[in-house]
Design a protein around this motif. Structure first.
Motif, PDB file in Angstrom:
ATOM      1  N   TRP A  32      -5.051  -0.936  -2.906  1.00 38.95           N
ATOM      2  CA  TRP A  32      -5.453  -0.014  -1.856  1.00 38.95           C
ATOM      3  C   TRP A  32      -4.572   1.223  -1.858  1.00 38.95           C
ATOM      4  O   TRP A  32      -5.027   2.319  -1.562  1.00 38.95           O
ATOM      5  CB  TRP A  32      -5.399  -0.701  -0.501  1.00 38.95           C
ATOM      6  CG  TRP A  32      -6.599  -1.555  -0.210  1.00 38.95           C
ATOM      7  CD1 TRP A  32      -7.833  -1.420  -0.762  1.00 38.95           C
ATOM      8  CD2 TRP A  32      -6.668  -2.646   0.687  1.00 38.95           C
ATOM      9  NE1 TRP A  32      -8.666  -2.374  -0.255  1.00 38.95           N
ATOM     10  CE2 TRP A  32      -7.979  -3.140   0.646  1.00 38.95           C
ATOM     11  CE3 TRP A  32      -5.763  -3.252   1.518  1.00 38.95           C
ATOM     12  CZ2 TRP A  32      -8.394  -4.207   1.411  1.00 38.95           C
ATOM     13  CZ3 TRP A  32      -6.182  -4.321   2.281  1.00 38.95           C
ATOM     14  CH2 TRP A  32      -7.483  -4.788   2.224  1.00 38.95           C
ATOM     15  N   GLY A  33      -3.317   1.059  -2.188  1.00 42.62           N
ATOM     16  CA  GLY A  33      -2.428   2.208  -2.271  1.00 42.62           C
ATOM     17  C   GLY A  33      -2.820   3.146  -3.394  1.00 42.62           C
ATOM     18  O   GLY A  33      -2.766   4.372  -3.252  1.00 42.62           O
ATOM     19  N   ILE A  92      -7.647  -1.069   5.005  1.00 39.49           N
ATOM     20  CA  ILE A  92      -6.267  -1.482   5.280  1.00 39.49           C
ATOM     21  C   ILE A  92      -6.079  -1.663   6.781  1.00 39.49           C
ATOM     22  O   ILE A  92      -5.529  -2.667   7.239  1.00 39.49           O
ATOM     23  CB  ILE A  92      -5.265  -0.451   4.725  1.00 39.49           C
ATOM     24  CG1 ILE A  92      -5.270  -0.461   3.205  1.00 39.49           C
ATOM     25  CG2 ILE A  92      -3.861  -0.726   5.247  1.00 39.49           C
ATOM     26  CD1 ILE A  92      -4.482   0.678   2.583  1.00 39.49           C
ATOM     27  N   SER A 122       0.823  -1.209   0.000  1.00 43.15           N
ATOM     28  CA  SER A 122       0.000   0.000   0.000  1.00 43.15           C
ATOM     29  C   SER A 122       0.856   1.257   0.000  1.00 43.15           C
ATOM     30  O   SER A 122       0.555   2.212  -0.719  1.00 43.15           O
ATOM     31  CB  SER A 122      -0.919   0.010   1.219  1.00 43.15           C
ATOM     32  OG  SER A 122      -1.797  -1.083   1.185  1.00 43.15           O
TER      33      SER A 122
END
Length: 123
Positions: free
Chosen positions: A69-70, A95, A53
């Motif tokens: 997600w990053g 996360i 991430s």
């Protein structure tokens, strides 16, 4: 851990009985190290998630056509976007929840699989 197990009495007895090295590993070494391996895997997964991430957030990880997600958090870097679309921070919440769940599961497995752990049923 494995080095200390190879000098234990049950491994020496298996060698004396003529069991092959693969047989000793499968029947004696792996069952004793399996709990430690499972715990190490469960406790290292959160660091992999956070590293991926963070790398994707700064643009060094998974690139834009693929979901990460990053990448989703990178879109939330502007204050204006957060002000008008606060739900854009949901990947950060997911996360956090995922990392916490893996840590709790790893700690619980460590407690359950620890032979020295005494569980008091009267509590």
């Amino acid at each position: 851990m494995c080095l200390s197990l190879r000098e234990r009495e049950f491994v020496l007895a298996a060698k004396a009985m003529g069991l092959s090295d693969i047989g000793i590993i499968v029947k004696h070494i792996l069952p004793h190290t399996m709990s430690y391996s499972i715990i190490a895997i469960m406790l290292s997964i959160p660091s992999y998630i956070l590293a991926e991430s963070a790398l994707s957030l700064i643009g060094l990880g998974i690139q834009d056509p693929y979901a990460s997600w990053g990448n989703l958090l990178a879109e939330a870097m502007g204050v204006i976007r957060i002000k008008f679309c606060p739900w854009i921070l949901l990947p950060g919440l997911f996360i956090f929840l995922t990392v916490m769940c893996f840590n709790v599961i790893g700690d619980t497995l460590r407690d359950c699989l620890d032979p020295k752990f005494k569980f008091d049923r009267n509590l």
